[in-house]
Design a protein around this motif. Structure first.
Motif, PDB file in Angstrom:
ATOM      1  N   PHE A  54       0.790  -1.055   0.031  1.00  0.00           N
ATOM      2  CA  PHE A  54      -0.038   0.025  -0.001  1.00  0.00           C
ATOM      3  C   PHE A  54       0.789   1.332  -0.108  1.00  0.00           C
ATOM      4  CE2 PHE A  54      -2.262  -3.368   2.142  1.00  0.00           C
ATOM      5  CZ  PHE A  54      -3.302  -3.580   1.721  1.00  0.00           C
ATOM      6  N   PRO A  55       1.458   1.654  -1.119  1.00  0.00           N
ATOM      7  CA  PRO A  55       2.408   2.678  -1.265  1.00  0.00           C
ATOM      8  C   PRO A  55       1.727   4.004  -1.144  1.00  0.00           C
ATOM      9  CG  PRO A  55       2.200   1.720  -3.305  1.00  0.00           C
ATOM     10  CD  PRO A  55       1.286   0.872  -2.396  1.00  0.00           C
ATOM     11  N   GLY A  56       2.427   5.176  -0.662  1.00  0.00           N
ATOM     12  CA  GLY A  56       1.820   6.363  -0.645  1.00  0.00           C
ATOM     13  C   GLY A  56       0.754   6.584   0.504  1.00  0.00           C
ATOM     14  N   MET A  57       0.981   6.122   1.574  1.00  0.00           N
ATOM     15  CA  MET A  57       0.045   6.156   2.663  1.00  0.00           C
ATOM     16  C   MET A  57      -0.131   7.528   3.253  1.00  0.00           C
ATOM     17  SD  MET A  57       0.776   3.484   5.462  1.00  0.00           S
ATOM     18  CE  MET A  57       1.213   1.884   5.200  1.00  0.00           C
ATOM     19  N   GLY A  58      -1.430   7.956   2.783  1.00  0.00           N
ATOM     20  CA  GLY A  58      -1.892   9.413   3.447  1.00  0.00           C
ATOM     21  C   GLY A  58      -0.960  10.387   2.626  1.00  0.00           C
ATOM     22  N   GLY A  59      -0.504  10.329   1.467  1.00  0.00           N
ATOM     23  CA  GLY A  59       0.264  11.148   0.529  1.00  0.00           C
ATOM     24  C   GLY A  59       1.809  11.233   0.981  1.00  0.00           C
TER      25      GLY A  59
ATOM     26  N   TYR B  49      -6.680   0.277   2.355  1.00  0.00           N
ATOM     27  CA  TYR B  49      -7.520   0.030   1.277  1.00  0.00           C
ATOM     28  C   TYR B  49      -8.062   1.196   0.403  1.00  0.00           C
ATOM     29  CZ  TYR B  49      -6.967  -4.965   0.834  1.00  0.00           C
ATOM     30  OH  TYR B  49      -6.659  -6.136   0.518  1.00  0.00           O
ATOM     31  N   ALA B  50      -7.688   2.563   1.044  1.00  0.00           N
ATOM     32  CA  ALA B  50      -8.355   3.589   0.500  1.00  0.00           C
ATOM     33  C   ALA B  50      -8.263   4.000  -0.759  1.00  0.00           C
ATOM     34  CB  ALA B  50      -8.161   4.919   1.389  1.00  0.00           C
ATOM     35  N   GLY B  51      -6.797   3.679  -1.327  1.00  0.00           N
ATOM     36  CA  GLY B  51      -6.411   3.832  -2.797  1.00  0.00           C
ATOM     37  C   GLY B  51      -6.328   2.800  -3.603  1.00  0.00           C
ATOM     38  N   THR B  52      -6.791   1.592  -3.156  1.00  0.00           N
ATOM     39  CA  THR B  52      -6.998   0.355  -4.103  1.00  0.00           C
ATOM     40  C   THR B  52      -8.197  -0.569  -3.742  1.00  0.00           C
ATOM     41  OG1 THR B  52      -5.641  -1.397  -4.564  1.00  0.00           O
ATOM     42  CG2 THR B  52      -5.543  -1.142  -2.617  1.00  0.00           C
ATOM     43  N   THR B  53      -8.537  -1.463  -4.411  1.00  0.00           N
ATOM     44  CA  THR B  53      -9.660  -2.107  -4.319  1.00  0.00           C
ATOM     45  C   THR B  53      -9.295  -3.713  -3.879  1.00  0.00           C
ATOM     46  OG1 THR B  53     -10.022  -2.781  -6.654  1.00  0.00           O
ATOM     47  CG2 THR B  53     -11.272  -1.123  -5.467  1.00  0.00           C
TER      48      THR B  53
END
Lengths: 270, 270
Positions: A54-59, B49-53
């Protein structure tokens, strides 16, 4: 100042004795070192897996998130070296060993810290130091003198925040040794949630990790200031930047609470 | 096992549950800690998972369900037997371990009833948590009846593996005198390699291969992978055979160690 150096000399002699005492149980000694290694390594593996997936957590860039984990873990290693025995206070109280500390001419809190050699901290230092070196090498920072000074202050501040939390909790152990489960739980929370930008969590949670369990001051706020990721911290940047000082104040407060609790200590048998 | 041993076994197994039942504050605190931890874990995984499904073949719903169930399955280990001074290491340190070998109930049977009681008590908490989370829509039910049955079968064997792993670390202290570090190392290793921190599907291939060669993944990752539908039912016979292998191997090893442990017991004074 006249008593300061002899006090440290005495403390170092006691540390030497506890080290020799631990070597009497050679297997347990090496297992405690391995414990520090296993503990820190398991956290690193978990953190790096999440960073990879999950790269780029919270920007935040992965390097900046890695720096949060590195500062927290090295700060934790320093905590284990200098203050980690507060976690054993419940055992000392329950087994009655703590009562002997009250009769000796040394500050009681210092005796708690000198009660065992922190062999597990050797593993913590090894892994925490390695991760910190890797994070410093990876991150794109100029490392101006103020940044170097600030990261050192952040490590000390992180150590003091953790010491403050567990010293405050251990003031409860003086009266209720079974309350140690709260310390285990708090440690688990700090381990699980202390390595990431807290802004990814809902506001109520990040607020709780700022004002109830001050996890944000351990590594998240200092690294945010250092890397310029100051959007959405939930506090003014000046407060985040003052994290090392807040750590010092929190530790001083926890010691006042601990000393007050000690005046009401009656032993486990009342 | 005689008929008379069953009532004494029930009474032994119920010690932790009865102790906790008579301490409402401890039970309330345990419930509070579990609820807060579940809430935090759900927040963390939704945020990741905010940026991926889909990640590592797991959807957001599957990942959250897995994470919640992992917290619940690990719950039995939160039982605090140390405060009751009834851990193996405490008995060895205090010299009271000798009574385990003088009672009509054999030591290994007493250990079994005590540990099984702890596991059942912890799983009662887990079941209550599961039902609440299911009713609240925090986690999903199994995708099919077959998945539910596969979960039930592998979960039961996984609990047996967990029991033998904990027994093995307790037996270690008959030889090492101290074993707290071994227990902690086992806990971290088990949490990491069993998939308690995160599903093993998120980890790199070499890590999954390492886990496959060890018994830990049988305790959490295998049953939960069936539950969320990440493992197809065609894998069930192979997984059951592997779990059965570990149960038999660990049962034989621990039984052998019990016979050797009796010879290691030294009453105070030698």
């Amino acid at each position: 100042m006249r008593g300061f150096l002899p006090a440290w000399a005495l403390a170092l002699r006691v540390v030497g004795l506890t080290f020799r005492a631990q070597l009497e149980y050679r297997g347990e000694f090496w297992m405690r070192v391995a414990l520090g290694l296993a503990w820190q390594t398991s956290i690193i593996v978990f953190a790096t897996v999440l960073l990879g997936r999950f790269p780029g957590m919270g920007g935040w860039s992965s390097d900046a998130v890695l720096m949060i984990a590195a500062v927290r873990m090295l700060g934790h290693a320093f905590y284990e070296v200098f203050f980690g025995r507060v976690g054993e206070l419940a055992v000392l109280v329950q087994e009655g060993r703590f009562d002997a500390f009250l009769l000796r001419p040394l500050p009681v809190y210092r005796q708690v810290q000198l009660s065992a050699f922190p062999s597990n901290a050797l593993g913590d230092l090894l892994v925490g130091g390695s991760l910190f070196a890797w994070a410093v090498w990876s991150i794109e920072l100029e490392w101006a003198p103020w940044q170097i000074a600030y990261i050192v202050a952040a490590l000390v501040g992180g150590m003091l925040v953790e010491a403050a939390v567990f010293t405050a909790l251990s003031s409860l152990h003086l009266h209720f040794p079974s309350a140690i489960t709260w310390s285990y739980w708090t440690e688990e929370l700090m381990t699980t949630f202390g390595n990431y930008p807290l802004k990814i969590l809902p506001g109520v949670i990040s607020g709780a990790f700022t004002f109830v369990v001050p996890l944000a001051f351990v590594a998240y706020f200092p690294v945010a200031v250092l890397t310029g990721n100051t959007a959405g911290l939930g506090v003014p940047v000046a407060v985040a930047a003052a994290a090392p000082l807040i750590g010092l104040a929190a530790f001083a407060g926890s010691r006042v609470l601990w000393n007050w609790s000690l005046t009401r200590y009656t032993g486990v048998n009342g | 096992m005689t008929i008379l041993a069953v009532p004494s076994g029930w009474r032994t197994g119920a010690i932790t549950a009865v102790t906790e039942w008579h301490s409402p504050s401890r039970m309330t605190a345990a419930g509070l800690r579990l609820a807060v931890h579940l809430f935090l874990v759900v927040c963390l995984w939704h945020a990741l998972y905010a940026g991926t499904t889909v990640s590592a073949g797991l959807t957001e719903a599957q990942a959250v369900t897995y994470a919640v169930l992992a917290v619940l399955i690990v719950r039995p280990r939160a039982n605090d037997r140390y405060s009751a001074r009834d851990t193996v290491i405490q008995h060895i340190n205090f010299g009271t371990i000798v009574y385990w070998f003088l009672r009509p109930l054999p030591a290994r049977r007493y250990y079994f009833f005590r540990a099984a009681g702890d596991q059942v008590y912890g799983l009662a908490w887990a079941l209550a948590g599961y039902l609440v989370c299911l009713a609240a829509g925090v986690l999903d039910p199994p995708p099919s009846a077959g998945a539910a049955l596969a979960f039930a079968a592998t979960f039961a064997l996984g609990q047996a593996v967990t029991y033998y792993l904990l027994l093995l670390t307790d037996q270690l202290c008959f030889w090492t005198i101290k074993n707290s570090s071994a227990v902690d190392i086992m806990m971290f290793t088990q949490n990491l390699l069993s998939g308690a921190y995160a599903a093993l599907w998120f980890f790199p291939g070499w890590f999954q291969a390492l886990s496959a060669a060890l018994p830990f993944q049988a305790t959490i990752n295998v049953p939960l992978s069936f539950y969320v539908g990440r493992l197809p039912l065609s894998e069930l016979p192979g997984q059951l055979a592997l779990q059965g292998f570990w149960v038999l191997l660990l049962a034989a090893l621990t039984r052998f160690l019990w016979t050797r442990a009796a010879g290691r017991v030294v009453a105070q004074g030698g």
